[in-house]
Design an enzyme around this catalytic site. Structure first.
Site, PDB file in Angstrom:
ATOM      1  N   HIS A 180       0.834  -1.196   0.000  1.00 44.14           N
ATOM      2  CA  HIS A 180       0.000   0.000   0.000  1.00 44.14           C
ATOM      3  C   HIS A 180       0.869   1.246   0.000  1.00 44.14           C
ATOM      4  O   HIS A 180       2.061   1.186   0.274  1.00 44.14           O
ATOM      5  CB  HIS A 180      -0.950   0.015   1.194  1.00 44.14           C
ATOM      6  CG  HIS A 180      -0.302   0.297   2.513  1.00 44.14           C
ATOM      7  ND1 HIS A 180       0.493  -0.615   3.174  1.00 44.14           N
ATOM      8  CD2 HIS A 180      -0.327   1.403   3.295  1.00 44.14           C
ATOM      9  CE1 HIS A 180       0.911  -0.096   4.315  1.00 44.14           C
ATOM     10  NE2 HIS A 180       0.437   1.142   4.412  1.00 44.14           N
ATOM     11  N   HIS A 215       1.184   4.760   1.961  1.00 42.41           N
ATOM     12  CA  HIS A 215       0.819   5.577   3.113  1.00 42.41           C
ATOM     13  C   HIS A 215       1.186   7.001   2.715  1.00 42.41           C
ATOM     14  O   HIS A 215       2.352   7.297   2.443  1.00 42.41           O
ATOM     15  CB  HIS A 215       1.617   5.111   4.332  1.00 42.41           C
ATOM     16  CG  HIS A 215       1.439   5.954   5.548  1.00 42.41           C
ATOM     17  ND1 HIS A 215       0.503   5.667   6.513  1.00 42.41           N
ATOM     18  CD2 HIS A 215       2.082   7.077   5.961  1.00 42.41           C
ATOM     19  CE1 HIS A 215       0.595   6.568   7.477  1.00 42.41           C
ATOM     20  NE2 HIS A 215       1.543   7.438   7.160  1.00 42.41           N
TER      21      HIS A 215
END
Length: 161
Positions: free
Chosen positions: A118, A120
């Site tokens: 992912h 951030h």
């Protein structure tokens, strides 16, 4: 199809005040977008690269030993606005480089304290290590703005689900 292409959008897995890691001032306004390792990361605005951390590549997972071992890029967009891309696989910019909105600056990863691949993304009013995050709005290709919320998918046009 894994639901992570540009048309399907990227799932916001944590937004403001997320329960896993976004409940303190250093992460309160941060946004997490699920995306496959290697997804191109684009500069959200014109600016200058202030910091590139790219020392860790094999560290991943949610073990406490992985805290603070991420790779990241920090951009200064204005005198009082700094943005950081964390858990990246690699940077393709260096400190001092000027970047333009939409320019590829690196690729996403899952480096550091990361339960899954992912991005951030966080914004700050200072580049100091203990600076609290600040809320920001994302701009769509049609110049409207939005604040991502967990559980929804987003692409260049805004929310897609």
């Amino acid at each position: 199809q894994d639901g992570n292409d540009q048309m399907d959008g990227f799932l916001c897995t944590q937004g403001r005040g997320g329960h896993l890691t976004h409940f303190f001032s250093g992460n309160l306004h941060a946004i997490d977008f699920r995306c496959p390792v290697g997804t191109p990361l684009l500069a959200v605005g014109d600016g200058v690269v202030l910091q590139v951390l790219q020392e860790n590549n094999a560290v991943t997972g949610i073990g406490t030993c992985n805290l603070f071992l991420w790779n990241s890029i920090m951009l200064q967009l204005r005198d009082d606005l700094f943005v950081e891309y964390v858990h990246i696989e690699r940077a393709c910019v260096g400190v001092g480089d000027r970047v333009t909105k939409g320019q590829v600056i690196g690729t996403s990863g899952s480096v550091g304290f990361s339960p899954e691949p992912h991005l951030h993304f966080a914004a700050y009013r200072s580049c100091l290590a203990d600076a609290p995050t600040t809320g920001i709005l994302f701009e769509t290709s049609k110049k409207s703005t939005f604040s991502p919320r967990a559980g929804y998918r987003y692409n260049e046009n805004g929310i897609v689900s």
